[in-house]
Scaffold this active site. Structure first.
Site, PDB file in Angstrom:
ATOM      1  N   CYS A  27       0.835  -1.201   0.000  1.00 38.06           N
ATOM      2  CA  CYS A  27       0.000   0.000   0.000  1.00 38.06           C
ATOM      3  C   CYS A  27       0.869   1.250   0.000  1.00 38.06           C
ATOM      4  O   CYS A  27       1.877   1.312   0.703  1.00 38.06           O
ATOM      5  CB  CYS A  27      -0.849   0.060   1.266  1.00 38.06           C
ATOM      6  SG  CYS A  27      -2.096  -1.209   1.340  1.00 38.06           S
ATOM      7  N   ALA A  59      -2.864  -3.568  -2.308  1.00 45.73           N
ATOM      8  CA  ALA A  59      -4.242  -3.937  -1.945  1.00 45.73           C
ATOM      9  C   ALA A  59      -5.186  -2.841  -2.429  1.00 45.73           C
ATOM     10  O   ALA A  59      -5.096  -1.692  -1.995  1.00 45.73           O
ATOM     11  CB  ALA A  59      -4.353  -4.083  -0.438  1.00 45.73           C
ATOM     12  N   GLN A 101      -3.727  -6.654  -6.524  1.00 47.67           N
ATOM     13  CA  GLN A 101      -4.292  -7.384  -5.392  1.00 47.67           C
ATOM     14  C   GLN A 101      -5.647  -6.777  -5.037  1.00 47.67           C
ATOM     15  O   GLN A 101      -5.732  -5.579  -4.750  1.00 47.67           O
ATOM     16  CB  GLN A 101      -3.345  -7.289  -4.186  1.00 47.67           C
ATOM     17  CG  GLN A 101      -3.780  -8.200  -3.044  1.00 47.67           C
ATOM     18  CD  GLN A 101      -2.989  -7.979  -1.772  1.00 47.67           C
ATOM     19  OE1 GLN A 101      -2.823  -6.835  -1.344  1.00 47.67           O
ATOM     20  NE2 GLN A 101      -2.525  -9.040  -1.159  1.00 47.67           N
ATOM     21  N   TYR A 186      -7.897  -9.145   7.205  1.00 47.69           N
ATOM     22  CA  TYR A 186      -8.908  -8.410   6.444  1.00 47.69           C
ATOM     23  C   TYR A 186     -10.120  -9.316   6.194  1.00 47.69           C
ATOM     24  O   TYR A 186     -10.170 -10.445   6.673  1.00 47.69           O
ATOM     25  CB  TYR A 186      -8.284  -7.842   5.161  1.00 47.69           C
ATOM     26  CG  TYR A 186      -7.166  -6.855   5.488  1.00 47.69           C
ATOM     27  CD1 TYR A 186      -7.435  -5.727   6.263  1.00 47.69           C
ATOM     28  CD2 TYR A 186      -5.857  -7.067   5.083  1.00 47.69           C
ATOM     29  CE1 TYR A 186      -6.431  -4.833   6.606  1.00 47.69           C
ATOM     30  CE2 TYR A 186      -4.839  -6.179   5.430  1.00 47.69           C
ATOM     31  CZ  TYR A 186      -5.132  -5.057   6.189  1.00 47.69           C
ATOM     32  OH  TYR A 186      -4.141  -4.180   6.552  1.00 47.69           O
ATOM     33  N   ARG A 234      -3.639 -14.823  -1.453  1.00 45.77           N
ATOM     34  CA  ARG A 234      -2.738 -14.653  -0.295  1.00 45.77           C
ATOM     35  C   ARG A 234      -3.438 -15.127   0.968  1.00 45.77           C
ATOM     36  O   ARG A 234      -4.554 -14.672   1.262  1.00 45.77           O
ATOM     37  CB  ARG A 234      -2.290 -13.197  -0.157  1.00 45.77           C
ATOM     38  CG  ARG A 234      -1.407 -12.971   1.054  1.00 45.77           C
ATOM     39  CD  ARG A 234      -0.689 -11.628   1.045  1.00 45.77           C
ATOM     40  NE  ARG A 234       0.592 -11.737   0.364  1.00 45.77           N
ATOM     41  CZ  ARG A 234       1.604 -10.867   0.507  1.00 45.77           C
ATOM     42  NH1 ARG A 234       1.478  -9.819   1.293  1.00 45.77           N
ATOM     43  NH2 ARG A 234       2.732 -11.033  -0.145  1.00 45.77           N
ATOM     44  N   ARG A 331      10.004  -4.901   1.246  1.00 44.89           N
ATOM     45  CA  ARG A 331      10.793  -3.762   1.701  1.00 44.89           C
ATOM     46  C   ARG A 331      12.191  -3.688   1.098  1.00 44.89           C
ATOM     47  O   ARG A 331      12.705  -2.594   0.866  1.00 44.89           O
ATOM     48  CB  ARG A 331      10.865  -3.777   3.235  1.00 44.89           C
ATOM     49  CG  ARG A 331       9.527  -3.411   3.856  1.00 44.89           C
ATOM     50  CD  ARG A 331       9.414  -3.867   5.290  1.00 44.89           C
ATOM     51  NE  ARG A 331       9.373  -5.314   5.389  1.00 44.89           N
ATOM     52  CZ  ARG A 331       9.201  -5.988   6.515  1.00 44.89           C
ATOM     53  NH1 ARG A 331       9.068  -5.325   7.642  1.00 44.89           N
ATOM     54  NH2 ARG A 331       9.168  -7.307   6.527  1.00 44.89           N
TER      55      ARG A 331
HETATM   56  C1  LIG Z   1       4.515  -0.349   3.152  1.00 43.68           C
HETATM   57  C2  LIG Z   1       3.926  -1.718   3.123  1.00 43.68           C
HETATM   58  C3  LIG Z   1       2.663  -1.908   2.579  1.00 43.68           C
HETATM   59  C4  LIG Z   1       2.106  -3.189   2.501  1.00 43.68           C
HETATM   60  N1  LIG Z   1       0.906  -3.365   1.875  1.00 43.68           N
HETATM   61  C5  LIG Z   1       0.448  -4.608   1.660  1.00 43.68           C
HETATM   62  C6  LIG Z   1      -0.675  -4.835   0.820  1.00 43.68           C
HETATM   63  O1  LIG Z   1      -1.212  -3.917   0.199  1.00 43.68           O
HETATM   64  N2  LIG Z   1      -1.131  -6.098   0.699  1.00 43.68           N
HETATM   65  C7  LIG Z   1      -0.506  -7.153   1.318  1.00 43.68           C
HETATM   66  O2  LIG Z   1      -0.960  -8.289   1.184  1.00 43.68           O
HETATM   67  N3  LIG Z   1       0.592  -6.973   2.060  1.00 43.68           N
HETATM   68  C8  LIG Z   1       1.099  -5.739   2.214  1.00 43.68           C
HETATM   69  N4  LIG Z   1       2.272  -5.566   2.888  1.00 43.68           N
HETATM   70  C9  LIG Z   1       3.047  -6.752   3.257  1.00 43.68           C
HETATM   71  C10 LIG Z   1       4.073  -7.080   2.160  1.00 43.68           C
HETATM   72  O3  LIG Z   1       3.417  -7.426   0.950  1.00 43.68           O
HETATM   73  C11 LIG Z   1       4.988  -8.234   2.567  1.00 43.68           C
HETATM   74  O4  LIG Z   1       4.210  -9.394   2.725  1.00 43.68           O
HETATM   75  C12 LIG Z   1       5.722  -7.937   3.863  1.00 43.68           C
HETATM   76  O5  LIG Z   1       6.260  -6.637   3.867  1.00 43.68           O
HETATM   77  C13 LIG Z   1       6.846  -8.947   4.079  1.00 43.68           C
HETATM   78  O6  LIG Z   1       7.774  -8.918   3.005  1.00 43.68           O
HETATM   79  P1  LIG Z   1       9.173  -8.086   3.115  1.00 43.68           P
HETATM   80  O7  LIG Z   1       9.868  -8.561   4.365  1.00 43.68           O
HETATM   81  O8  LIG Z   1       9.922  -8.502   1.871  1.00 43.68           O
HETATM   82  O9  LIG Z   1       8.854  -6.653   3.167  1.00 43.68           O
HETATM   83  C14 LIG Z   1       2.826  -4.296   3.013  1.00 43.68           C
HETATM   84  C15 LIG Z   1       4.079  -4.099   3.589  1.00 43.68           C
HETATM   85  C16 LIG Z   1       4.643  -2.840   3.616  1.00 43.68           C
HETATM   86  C17 LIG Z   1       6.025  -2.669   4.203  1.00 43.68           C
END
Ligand SMILES: Cc1cc2nc3c(=O)[nH]c(=O)nc-3n(C[C@H](O)[C@H](O)[C@H](O)COP(=O)(O)O)c2cc1C
Length: 378
Positions: A27, A59, A101, A186, A234, A331
């Site tokens: 997001c 999302a 998504q 959610y 997911r 990230r």
């Molecule tokens: C800023 C931010 C926004 C996120 N928005 C979503 C999202 O829109 N939908 C979702 O399923 N997960 C969301 N997540 C989770 C990420 O998709 C991911 O599963 C999570 O950050 C773990 O992966 P990473 O360690 O590589 O960041 C978000 C994470 C971050 C940091």
């Protein structure tokens, strides 16, 4: 010769990922009335030309009340297609598989953006109005959250239709792949988890009933989302909370999702609230990979691993050991949009520079000619 499995192609239905690396949905909270802004175009373009196999747009609310915040993207009206289309066109141009998504935030909707406090919008938050949240039961996430209204059958039918219409719009916007957000507490996850679902009708109680809403949404979406196009789902592989849904239940769910038309399970975890068990433990790199590995083997369905996948060797190892078909990175890609090029260089791929746009790679190649060595970022 390319020895890296991370850089091997992955074919799923009519879609070919040029490598196994995917941008996880994240997001941005920068939309206005659900419409994407310049920010989204700029942000996603950076990933479109970063050599990724695929990328998911954040999302995106299937209805205004399905958004987490006022800043979330939406796909509940046809006018929203145009901006999204502009983004998918950039992805196409740079051979990156584009995904969206689709989401309904349920009882976790009506929140302030993270930098405004990430808490439920209060009546007096002034510039933006709160809205009534919905859920399977009138149970709030915690004592600081608003109590959702228990959904009626009409509400359930409306959400199912909203998902279907959103899928139709996603197709029109030109997305190659679509993911249903069934994780992180959610709406769909809240129907699956016994922590948030205390219904006594056919949508609550035993596992079969708790799976029903998600499965109906998948079948509905499959009516409009081409059978040739991959569909991701997911899940939160474990609730990580007392009396939550178990991993074993998720294996059963994954098998049913496959029968209903899902091609690949994106294995996340947590987010339902309740009293945390798992989340007390420190998160380590790749902490959710075992879920992707077991679901792949035990439910016999392709999976995408996600969660603190950071290093090149770590990502390579997941694919080499067949623990998942794809790795989603969040990230670390925000920190370094050239992660793919650097990984390709690290693995000595002769075509590493192909993962950069021509107007970058040309000059790097020329520099290599001047230097008495192959200039590698790693
Ligand atoms: C800023 C931010 C926004 C996120 N928005 C979503 C999202 O829109 N939908 C979702 O399923 N997960 C969301 N997540 C989770 C990420 O998709 C991911 O599963 C999570 O950050 C773990 O992966 P990473 O360690 O590589 O960041 C978000 C994470 C971050 C940091």
């Amino acid at each position: 010769m390319n020895q890296s499995k991370l850089f091997s192609e992955f074919k799923l239905k009519n879609t070919t990922f040029r490598n196994r690396i995917v941008l996880s949905p994240m997001c941005q909270y920068k939309a206005v009335n659900g419409y994407v802004e310049d920010w989204h175009f700029q942000h996603y373009s950076r990933f479109a030309f970063s050599g990724l196999g695929g990328a998911f747009i954040e999302a995106t609310g299937i209805s205004p009340e399905g958004r987490i915040t006022h800043g979330c993207t939406g796909i509940w009206e046809d006018g929203q297609i145009e901006g999204l289309k502009k983004i998918t066109e950039v992805f196409k141009k740079y051979r990156c598989v584009s995904g969206i998504q689709l989401a309904h935030a349920g009882r976790k909707a009506s929140f302030l953006r993270p930098w405004d406090g990430a808490k439920p919008i209060e009546k007096n938050d002034g510039f933006e109005k709160k809205w009534q949240t919905i859920g399977p039961s009138a149970i709030p996430v915690n004592e600081n959250s608003p109590t959702p209204i228990e959904m009626t059958n009409d509400d359930i039918e409306k959400v199912k239709n909203d998902f279907k219409n959103a899928a139709r719009r996603s197709l029109e916007a030109g997305f190659d792949i679509l993911e249903i957000h069934g994780a992180h507490g959610y709406l769909l996850h809240s129907f699956f988890s016994p922590i948030s679902n205390k219904r006594e009708d056919k949508y609550g109680g035993n596992l079969e009933n708790r799976m029903r809403f998600g499965l109906e949404i998948v079948r509905n979406i499959r009516e409009v989302w081409s059978s040739e196009k991959p569909l991701f789902y997911r899940i939160s592989s474990v609730d990580g909370a007392e009396n939550g849904s178990s991993f074993e239940e998720n294996i059963v769910y994954a098998k049913e999702l496959k029968k209903a038309g899902v091609d690949i399970i994106d294995c996340s975890s947590g987010g339902i609230g309740g009293s945390p068990v798992l989340m007390k433990s420190k998160i380590v790199p790749g902490f959710q990979v075992p879920f992707a590995e077991r679901i792949k083997k035990e439910a016999n369905i392709d999976t995408m691993a996600v969660g603190a996948i950071i290093d090149f060797n770590q990502a390579e190892d997941i694919i080499v050991k067949d623990r998942a078909n794809l790795v989603a990175i969040g990230r670390e890609l925000l920190a370094d949009t050239q992660w793919v090029y650097k990984a390709a260089s690290f693995f000595d791929l002769p075509n590493a520079k192909d993962f950069l746009p021509e107007s970058y790679s040309f000059y790097l190649s020329r520099r290599d000619e001047y230097l008495d060595r192959q200039a590698k970022p790693y």
